[in-house]
Motif scaffolding. Structure first.
Motif, mmCIF file in Angstrom:
data_model
loop_
_atom_site.group_PDB
_atom_site.id
_atom_site.type_symbol
_atom_site.label_atom_id
_atom_site.label_comp_id
_atom_site.label_asym_id
_atom_site.label_seq_id
_atom_site.Cartn_x
_atom_site.Cartn_y
_atom_site.Cartn_z
ATOM 1 N N ALA A 134 -1.331 12.123 -1.824
ATOM 2 C CA ALA A 134 -1.931 11.223 -0.823
ATOM 3 C C ALA A 134 -1.270 9.846 -0.959
ATOM 4 N N LYS A 135 -1.529 8.941 -0.011
ATOM 5 C CA LYS A 135 -0.939 7.596 -0.081
ATOM 6 C C LYS A 135 -1.238 6.951 -1.433
ATOM 7 N N MET A 136 -0.206 6.422 -2.069
ATOM 8 C CA MET A 136 -0.446 5.777 -3.356
ATOM 9 C C MET A 136 -1.293 4.522 -3.138
ATOM 10 N N SER A 137 -2.401 4.432 -3.853
ATOM 11 C CA SER A 137 -3.284 3.281 -3.686
ATOM 12 C C SER A 137 -4.166 3.107 -4.919
ATOM 13 N N LYS A 138 -4.368 1.834 -5.270
ATOM 14 C CA LYS A 138 -5.265 1.538 -6.397
ATOM 15 C C LYS A 138 -6.609 2.216 -6.208
ATOM 16 N N SER A 139 -7.085 2.173 -4.953
ATOM 17 C CA SER A 139 -8.438 2.689 -4.733
ATOM 18 C C SER A 139 -8.527 4.209 -4.850
ATOM 19 N N LEU B 250 0.441 -3.802 -10.180
ATOM 20 C CA LEU B 250 1.302 -3.402 -9.059
ATOM 21 C C LEU B 250 1.843 -1.990 -9.244
ATOM 22 N N HIS B 251 1.930 -1.251 -8.134
ATOM 23 C CA HIS B 251 2.445 0.119 -8.225
ATOM 24 C C HIS B 251 3.666 0.329 -7.318
ATOM 25 N N LEU B 252 4.244 1.527 -7.380
ATOM 26 C CA LEU B 252 5.469 1.807 -6.623
ATOM 27 C C LEU B 252 5.266 1.626 -5.111
ATOM 28 N N GLY B 253 4.052 1.925 -4.610
ATOM 29 C CA GLY B 253 3.754 1.743 -3.185
ATOM 30 C C GLY B 253 3.870 0.272 -2.807
ATOM 31 N N ASN B 254 3.359 -0.613 -3.639
ATOM 32 C CA ASN B 254 3.452 -2.048 -3.381
ATOM 33 C C ASN B 254 4.921 -2.487 -3.348
ATOM 34 N N TYR B 255 5.701 -1.959 -4.286
ATOM 35 C CA TYR B 255 7.092 -2.392 -4.366
ATOM 36 C C TYR B 255 7.903 -1.917 -3.167
ATOM 37 N N PHE B 256 7.891 -0.605 -2.933
ATOM 38 C CA PHE B 256 8.737 -0.071 -1.858
ATOM 39 C C PHE B 256 8.129 -0.304 -0.477
ATOM 40 N N GLY B 257 6.817 -0.529 -0.411
ATOM 41 C CA GLY B 257 6.159 -0.761 0.876
ATOM 42 C C GLY B 257 6.149 -2.223 1.277
ATOM 43 N N SER B 258 6.293 -3.122 0.324
ATOM 44 C CA SER B 258 6.122 -4.517 0.699
ATOM 45 C C SER B 258 7.033 -5.512 -0.062
ATOM 46 N N ILE B 259 7.031 -5.435 -1.375
ATOM 47 C CA ILE B 259 7.735 -6.463 -2.149
ATOM 48 C C ILE B 259 9.242 -6.475 -1.851
ATOM 49 N N VAL C 233 3.857 -8.540 7.118
ATOM 50 C CA VAL C 233 2.560 -8.063 6.601
ATOM 51 C C VAL C 233 2.491 -6.542 6.659
ATOM 52 N N GLY C 234 1.516 -5.982 5.954
ATOM 53 C CA GLY C 234 1.207 -4.567 6.080
ATOM 54 C C GLY C 234 0.411 -4.368 7.378
ATOM 55 N N LYS C 235 0.326 -3.100 7.804
ATOM 56 C CA LYS C 235 -0.339 -2.805 9.100
ATOM 57 C C LYS C 235 -1.746 -3.383 9.179
ATOM 58 N N VAL D 101 9.650 1.620 6.569
ATOM 59 C CA VAL D 101 9.080 1.890 5.264
ATOM 60 C C VAL D 101 8.145 3.099 5.328
ATOM 61 N N ALA D 102 8.511 4.104 4.588
ATOM 62 C CA ALA D 102 7.655 5.290 4.557
ATOM 63 C C ALA D 102 6.480 5.010 3.622
ATOM 64 N N THR D 103 5.418 5.748 3.818
ATOM 65 C CA THR D 103 4.292 5.628 2.899
ATOM 66 C C THR D 103 4.671 6.301 1.583
ATOM 67 N N VAL D 104 4.538 5.567 0.514
ATOM 68 C CA VAL D 104 4.876 6.130 -0.796
ATOM 69 C C VAL D 104 3.722 7.024 -1.268
ATOM 70 N N PRO D 105 4.033 8.282 -1.610
ATOM 71 C CA PRO D 105 2.950 9.169 -2.047
ATOM 72 C C PRO D 105 2.534 8.887 -3.489
HETATM 73 P P1 ADP Z 1 -3.661 -0.754 -2.636
HETATM 74 O O1 ADP Z 1 -3.769 0.285 -1.531
HETATM 75 O O2 ADP Z 1 -3.174 -0.168 -3.905
HETATM 76 O O3 ADP Z 1 -4.919 -1.576 -2.789
HETATM 77 P P2 ADP Z 1 -2.665 -3.084 -1.323
HETATM 78 O O4 ADP Z 1 -3.561 -2.833 -0.150
HETATM 79 O O5 ADP Z 1 -2.970 -4.219 -2.248
HETATM 80 O O6 ADP Z 1 -2.521 -1.736 -2.162
HETATM 81 O O7 ADP Z 1 -1.181 -3.217 -0.762
HETATM 82 C C1 ADP Z 1 -0.367 -4.347 -0.861
HETATM 83 C C2 ADP Z 1 0.897 -4.094 -0.039
HETATM 84 O O8 ADP Z 1 1.579 -2.912 -0.498
HETATM 85 C C3 ADP Z 1 0.613 -3.853 1.442
HETATM 86 O O9 ADP Z 1 1.566 -4.586 2.197
HETATM 87 C C4 ADP Z 1 0.801 -2.376 1.665
HETATM 88 O O10 ADP Z 1 1.342 -2.129 2.943
HETATM 89 C C5 ADP Z 1 1.786 -1.994 0.574
HETATM 90 N N1 ADP Z 1 1.477 -0.633 0.086
HETATM 91 C C6 ADP Z 1 0.445 -0.275 -0.728
HETATM 92 N N2 ADP Z 1 0.451 1.050 -0.990
HETATM 93 C C7 ADP Z 1 1.507 1.559 -0.314
HETATM 94 C C8 ADP Z 1 2.064 2.886 -0.190
HETATM 95 N N3 ADP Z 1 1.524 3.933 -0.817
HETATM 96 N N4 ADP Z 1 3.167 3.051 0.586
HETATM 97 C C9 ADP Z 1 3.733 1.988 1.231
HETATM 98 N N5 ADP Z 1 3.267 0.732 1.142
HETATM 99 C C10 ADP Z 1 2.170 0.494 0.387
#
Ligand code: ADP
Ligand code: TRP
Length: 320
Positions: free
Chosen positions: A188-193, A13-22, A142-144, A179-183
């Motif tokens: 760029a958008k924080m993402s595992k991928s 799990l990363h900061l984007g997951n926490y502040f964006g969803s958890i 849910v996320g978008k 919820v803003a997108t966490v950089p």
């Molecule tokens: P990843 O992009 O790392 O694969 P997930 O798609 O598993 O992350 O995301 C799980 C949840 O976390 C979703 O509800 C998504 O909206 C939220 N999330 C992930 N990355 C971000 C981000 N950078 N900013 C805000 N919310 C995020």
């Protein structure tokens, strides 16, 4: 009001997951009846390594318990512990027009990316509908990317209710617009991928490394710096109150410190913020039996509701 959501056990799990969803999910825990489960059947559509799926499932449970899911205030279980969901999935399949699934973006996106589709990937939204309708959920945060799946759930429920009126509760989705997108560390958008994450549960050394890699401009140490568009500042905003931010702004303007100093401040903030969660995680990692017990209890609560609902639905559709 019953709020329900599923979490894919997809690793670190990363900061984007926490502040964006958890954090949003945790808020519901105090306000409504929260149903939350680890969607391991859904994860099976993309993960074909049994050992990894088993580990990810327990790991996700441990992380969510550590971050604040309280089994006394919410119902928390593993999807596959309540088998009724698979029976409802099959029943709903008979009320799901092919076109509905063929139009699903997430399926089409995956196919467009060259992922070879299997049937489970195609019927993924039907299982998700079963997750939601089995428990008469009213609201689904849910996320978008998941909104369409909740809309599909509503469509399936309407179809079913056309044949058997007032059987299934139509859910609403909820996306948190605030919820803003966490950089990520590259802005760029924080993402595992994208490989640009700062992880919640990590060592102090690794955290230092990750924050150290945040991309900034190259303003020399002795010159005043812009904070508005700085990635370090943007991340600090997640952890600081107004007063702390104002102090940090002064430091940016002063021309006495460089980005390395601000990164160190950020690192300390992250480390402290998740201190309690880290301790809990350590505890649960050493007490996995306790985690299993918590999940079993959660499944028991969920199953009591699921099994009553299935009795009613089976009777309606004529399954003996
Ligand atoms: P990843 O992009 O790392 O694969 P997930 O798609 O598993 O992350 O995301 C799980 C949840 O976390 C979703 O509800 C998504 O909206 C939220 N999330 C992930 N990355 C971000 C981000 N950078 N900013 C805000 N919310 C995020
Ligand atoms: N598909 C969701 C995701 O990938 C997880 C999920 C499964 C879910 N079942 C659900 C979310 C039911 C909400 C409700 O994030």
């Amino acid at each position: 009001m019953r709020v329900l959501t599923g979490i894919q056990p997809s690793g670190v799990l990363h900061l984007g997951n926490y502040f964006g969803s958890i954090r949003q999910m945790l808020k519901f825990q105090g306000e409504s009846e929260l149903f939350i489960f680890i969607a391991n059947y859904h994860a099976l559509t993309s993960l074909k390594d049994g050992e990894a799926l088993r580990e990810n499932t327990i790991d996700a449970a441990i992380s969510f318990l550590s971050l604040g899911i309280d089994p006394n205030r919410s119902t928390f279980w593993v999807q596959s512990d309540v088998k009724e969901v698979l029976e409802l999935y099959w029943i709903l399949s008979s009320y799901t027009p092919m076109g509905l699934l063929e139009r699903a973006h997430s399926y089409k996106d995956k196919v467009a990316k060259g992922i070879v589709a299997n049937h489970a990937l195609f019927s993924y939204p039907v299982l998700m509908a079963a997750d939601i309708l089995l428990y008469d959920a009213n609201l689904v945060p849910v996320g978008k990317d998941q909104v369409q799946h909740v809309e599909i759930t509503r469509d399936i429920a309407v179809k079913f209710n056309n044949t058997y009126p007032n059987s299934l509760t139509l859910p609403e989705f909820k996306i948190d617009e605030n919820v803003a997108t966490v950089p990520g560390i590259d802005g760029a958008k924080m993402s595992k991928s994208y490989g640009n994450t700062i992880n919640i549960f990590t060592t102090q050394k690794e955290l230092k490394k990750q924050t150290g890699k945040i991309v900034t401009d190259s303003t020399p140490l002795e010159e005043p710096k812009e904070y508005e568009n700085c990635n370090v500042y943007k991340l600090c905003k997640l952890f600081m109150n107004e007063e702390e931010l104002s102090e940090l702004q002064d430091r940016y303007r002063s021309g006495k410190e460089g980005y390395g100093h601000f990164k160190a401040t950020l690192k300390d903030k992250i480390w402290d913020y998740f201190g309690e969660a880290r301790e809990k995680r350590e505890y649960y990692l050493n007490h996995k039996d306790e985690v299993r017990d918590i999940l079993n209890e959660g499944a028991k609560k969920a199953r009591a509701i699921a099994s009553k609902k299935m009795d009613i639905l089976r009777e309606k559709v004529g399954i003996l």
